[in-house]
Every structure is written in structure tokens, then in C-alpha cells.
Design a protein around this motif. Structure first.
Motif, PDB file in Angstrom:
ATOM      1  N   ASP A   1      56.495 -23.295 -29.065  1.00  0.00           N
ATOM      2  CA  ASP A   1      55.122 -23.765 -28.446  1.00  0.00           C
ATOM      3  C   ASP A   1      54.202 -24.301 -29.381  1.00  0.00           C
ATOM      4  OD1 ASP A   1      53.613 -23.201 -25.953  1.00  0.00           O
ATOM      5  OD2 ASP A   1      52.353 -22.192 -27.380  1.00  0.00           O
TER       6      ASP A   1
ATOM      7  N   GLY B   1      49.836 -17.508 -21.045  1.00  0.00           N
ATOM      8  CA  GLY B   1      49.698 -18.734 -21.312  1.00  0.00           C
ATOM      9  C   GLY B   1      50.957 -19.439 -22.071  1.00  0.00           C
TER      10      GLY B   1
ATOM     11  N   THR C   1      60.997 -21.992 -14.782  1.00  0.00           N
ATOM     12  CA  THR C   1      59.742 -22.064 -15.589  1.00  0.00           C
ATOM     13  C   THR C   1      59.114 -20.884 -15.591  1.00  0.00           C
ATOM     14  OG1 THR C   1      59.176 -24.443 -15.139  1.00  0.00           O
ATOM     15  CG2 THR C   1      57.709 -23.197 -15.975  1.00  0.00           C
ATOM     16  N   CYS C   2      59.043 -20.194 -16.951  1.00  0.00           N
ATOM     17  CA  CYS C   2      58.659 -18.714 -17.113  1.00  0.00           C
ATOM     18  C   CYS C   2      57.300 -18.522 -17.976  1.00  0.00           C
ATOM     19  CB  CYS C   2      59.800 -17.967 -17.948  1.00  0.00           C
ATOM     20  SG  CYS C   2      61.237 -18.151 -17.145  1.00  0.00           S
ATOM     21  N   GLU C   3      56.638 -17.762 -17.740  1.00  0.00           N
ATOM     22  CA  GLU C   3      55.617 -17.505 -18.630  1.00  0.00           C
ATOM     23  C   GLU C   3      55.559 -15.974 -19.191  1.00  0.00           C
ATOM     24  OE1 GLU C   3      50.593 -17.426 -18.467  1.00  0.00           O
ATOM     25  OE2 GLU C   3      51.586 -17.682 -16.634  1.00  0.00           O
TER      26      GLU C   3
ATOM     27  N   SER D   1      56.595 -27.907 -22.106  1.00  0.00           N
ATOM     28  CA  SER D   1      56.990 -26.316 -22.726  1.00  0.00           C
ATOM     29  C   SER D   1      58.377 -26.529 -23.425  1.00  0.00           C
ATOM     30  CB  SER D   1      57.182 -25.473 -21.484  1.00  0.00           C
ATOM     31  OG  SER D   1      55.797 -25.523 -21.111  1.00  0.00           O
TER      32      SER D   1
ATOM     33  N   CYS E   1      58.079 -11.379 -17.612  1.00  0.00           N
ATOM     34  CA  CYS E   1      57.792 -12.924 -17.567  1.00  0.00           C
ATOM     35  C   CYS E   1      57.415 -13.118 -15.886  1.00  0.00           C
ATOM     36  CB  CYS E   1      59.032 -14.066 -17.907  1.00  0.00           C
ATOM     37  SG  CYS E   1      59.104 -13.896 -19.533  1.00  0.00           S
ATOM     38  N   ASN E   2      56.532 -14.088 -15.695  1.00  0.00           N
ATOM     39  CA  ASN E   2      56.361 -14.577 -14.481  1.00  0.00           C
ATOM     40  C   ASN E   2      57.527 -15.869 -14.297  1.00  0.00           C
ATOM     41  OD1 ASN E   2      55.414 -15.212 -11.927  1.00  0.00           O
ATOM     42  ND2 ASN E   2      53.578 -16.674 -12.661  1.00  0.00           N
TER      43      ASN E   2
ATOM     44  N   PRO F   1      48.913 -12.375 -17.955  1.00  0.00           N
ATOM     45  CA  PRO F   1      49.529 -13.875 -18.232  1.00  0.00           C
ATOM     46  C   PRO F   1      49.121 -14.116 -19.627  1.00  0.00           C
ATOM     47  CG  PRO F   1      47.813 -14.217 -16.925  1.00  0.00           C
ATOM     48  CD  PRO F   1      47.863 -12.946 -16.825  1.00  0.00           C
TER      49      PRO F   1
ATOM     50  N   THR G   1      54.296 -20.322 -22.091  1.00  0.00           N
ATOM     51  CA  THR G   1      55.472 -20.709 -21.357  1.00  0.00           C
ATOM     52  C   THR G   1      56.548 -21.241 -21.658  1.00  0.00           C
ATOM     53  OG1 THR G   1      54.426 -22.949 -20.882  1.00  0.00           O
ATOM     54  CG2 THR G   1      53.862 -21.269 -19.423  1.00  0.00           C
ATOM     55  N   PHE G   2      57.740 -21.308 -21.347  1.00  0.00           N
ATOM     56  CA  PHE G   2      59.092 -22.019 -21.621  1.00  0.00           C
ATOM     57  C   PHE G   2      59.796 -22.071 -20.280  1.00  0.00           C
ATOM     58  CE2 PHE G   2      60.064 -17.373 -21.323  1.00  0.00           C
ATOM     59  CZ  PHE G   2      61.284 -17.262 -21.036  1.00  0.00           C
ATOM     60  N   HIS G   3      60.925 -23.190 -20.469  1.00  0.00           N
ATOM     61  CA  HIS G   3      61.638 -23.519 -19.489  1.00  0.00           C
ATOM     62  C   HIS G   3      63.135 -22.820 -19.732  1.00  0.00           C
ATOM     63  CE1 HIS G   3      58.887 -26.216 -17.918  1.00  0.00           C
ATOM     64  NE2 HIS G   3      59.102 -27.296 -18.765  1.00  0.00           N
TER      65      HIS G   3
END
Length: 215
Positions: free
Chosen positions: A168, A66, A55-57, A103, A39-40, A64, A68-70
Motif C-alpha cells: 500500500d 482505509g 476487495t477487503c479493507e 490497491s 476485514c470489511n 475502518p 485496502t487490498f484485493h
């Protein structure tokens, strides 16, 4: 210049680093190191932390996605065993904040003894409660042992990825529904004008012309 005397303080007068703080900081560091593999991971500064640590992508190799999740990360010394579930106390204000997010927010608990994470989507539990939870100061969120994964993973756990995708998609559907309701409301407003509104304008013009004739 005379040096300022700095007498030693009583230890009880000094700030204290609690066990919860220590475990929480360790958990956050290990979460970042683990999830950076797939993840980013963007940390939220402590001064701006209102209930979200990262916050992760999700990444697809070097690219990437797109998606994402917290993440909110907690630390525990132990859970009592690999088959043990646990619960986490979360402030109601934090849950309200999670409900505002676009997200999905996920809760992660790192246990130092087992060197593993447990996770859950806390809003699923909140949705199962009656609305009286809003009057409480905090809620106990269950985190099940079946969601456990090791900190040594190199790919995002498949069940976690499935849950992130599902939430998502659910969020995107909710956004589209909101946009649809807005468009429908505007359409009905325009339709009301095109039918009843224009008829009233036409009737008013007719009455005005009749009044002019009578004059």
C-alpha cells in the motif's frame, strides 16, 4: 394446454461442474467467512470478476483503517502436507489487470484437507521475471508453505498485514511520484514560457515596431 415433452438428456449433454469450480467456490465462501472477522469484505460479482474475487479493507476492531487490498482465491483439495509449497497458474491477462490496480492484489489458496490458507503477493514474482512473460498465455505463481495460516484465525496474520502495508505504501509513493512528475512537467513548461517564450514575444514586438518605423 398440452404439456411440453421434456425428454431426459444424455448426461454428457448437460453442463458439468468441474472439480476446480467446486473447490474455487468453497474456497471463496470460506475466505469471506474467515476474513470478515477482521476485514470489511466486499465480493465482486461473478459476472464482473476479471481476476479479483474480493476487495477487503482491514478493520481496527469496529473501525475502518482505509487500508485496502484485493483478493483472488483459489481452492485445492490438498497440497501434500503442511510444509508443502505449491504453484498456481494465472492468465497473463489477469496479471495485466492486477498491474492496473491502485490497491495491491494478493493470491490466496485454500486447501480443504488442512483447512488452511496459503498466500502470496504475485506481482513480486512477476517483477523478478524478464519481460518475455508478457508473451506467455499464463504464468506459474509460487505460493510458499511459510505463508500458511489456519481458517480459524480471528486476527489478520501479522506477516500478511505487514505485506499489505508495504505494498500500500509503495503504491502511494508511486502515485505521489507520478503527481510530482506531472507538476514538474507543468513547472518546466511554465518556466520555458517565462524565459524563452516571453523573450520571443518581446523580440517579435521589437521587429514589428522596427518594421513600422521603416514604413
Amino acid at each position: 394446454m398440452q404439456a411440453i415433452s421434456r425428454p431426459l438428456s444424455n448426461i454428457n449433454d448437460l453442463p458439468k461442474r468441474t472439480e476446480a469450480q467446486k473447490f474455487g467456490e468453497s474456497a471463496a465462501d470460506i475466505f469471506s467467512a474467515t476474513f470478515t472477522e477482521f476485514c470489511n469484505v466486499v465480493p465482486v460479482p461473478q459476472s464482473r470478476d476479471l481476476g479479483i474475487d474480493f476487495t477487503c479493507e482491514v478493520m481496527n476492531g469496529e473501525y475502518p483503517t482505509g487500508l485496502t487490498f484485493h483478493a483472488q482465491c483459489k481452492g485445492r483439495s490438498t497440497t501434500g502436507g503442511n510444509n508443502s509449497s505449491l504453484s498456481v497458474s494465472v492468465k497473463t491477462t489477469t496479471i495485466n489487470y492486477w498491474l492496473l490496480q491502485r490497491s495491491p492484489p494478493f493470491l490466496f489458496v485454500y486447501t480443504l484437507k488442512s483447512k488452511s490458507f496459503l498466500w502470496c503477493f504475485p506481482l513480486a514474482h512477476v517483477a523478478s521475471l524478464n519481460k518475455s512473460w508478457k508473451t506467455q498465455k499464463s504464468l506459474s505463481i509460487p505460493v510458499h508453505a511459510s505463508s500458511r495460516f489456519s481458517q480459524s484465525v480471528t486476527d489478520i496474520p501479522s506477516d500478511l498485514l505487514t505485506a499489505i502495508k508495504a505494498e500500500d505504501s509503495r503504491q502511494k509513493i508511486n502515485i505521489l511520484q507520478e503527481e510530482l512528475y506531472e507538476i514538474r512537467g507543468q513547472y518546466e513548461s511554465d518556466l520555458e514560457y517565462e524565459t524563452h517564450g516571453k523573450y520571443q514575444e518581446y523580440e517579435a514586438e521589437m521587429l514589428l515596431e522596427e518594421w513600422k518605423i521603416e514604413r
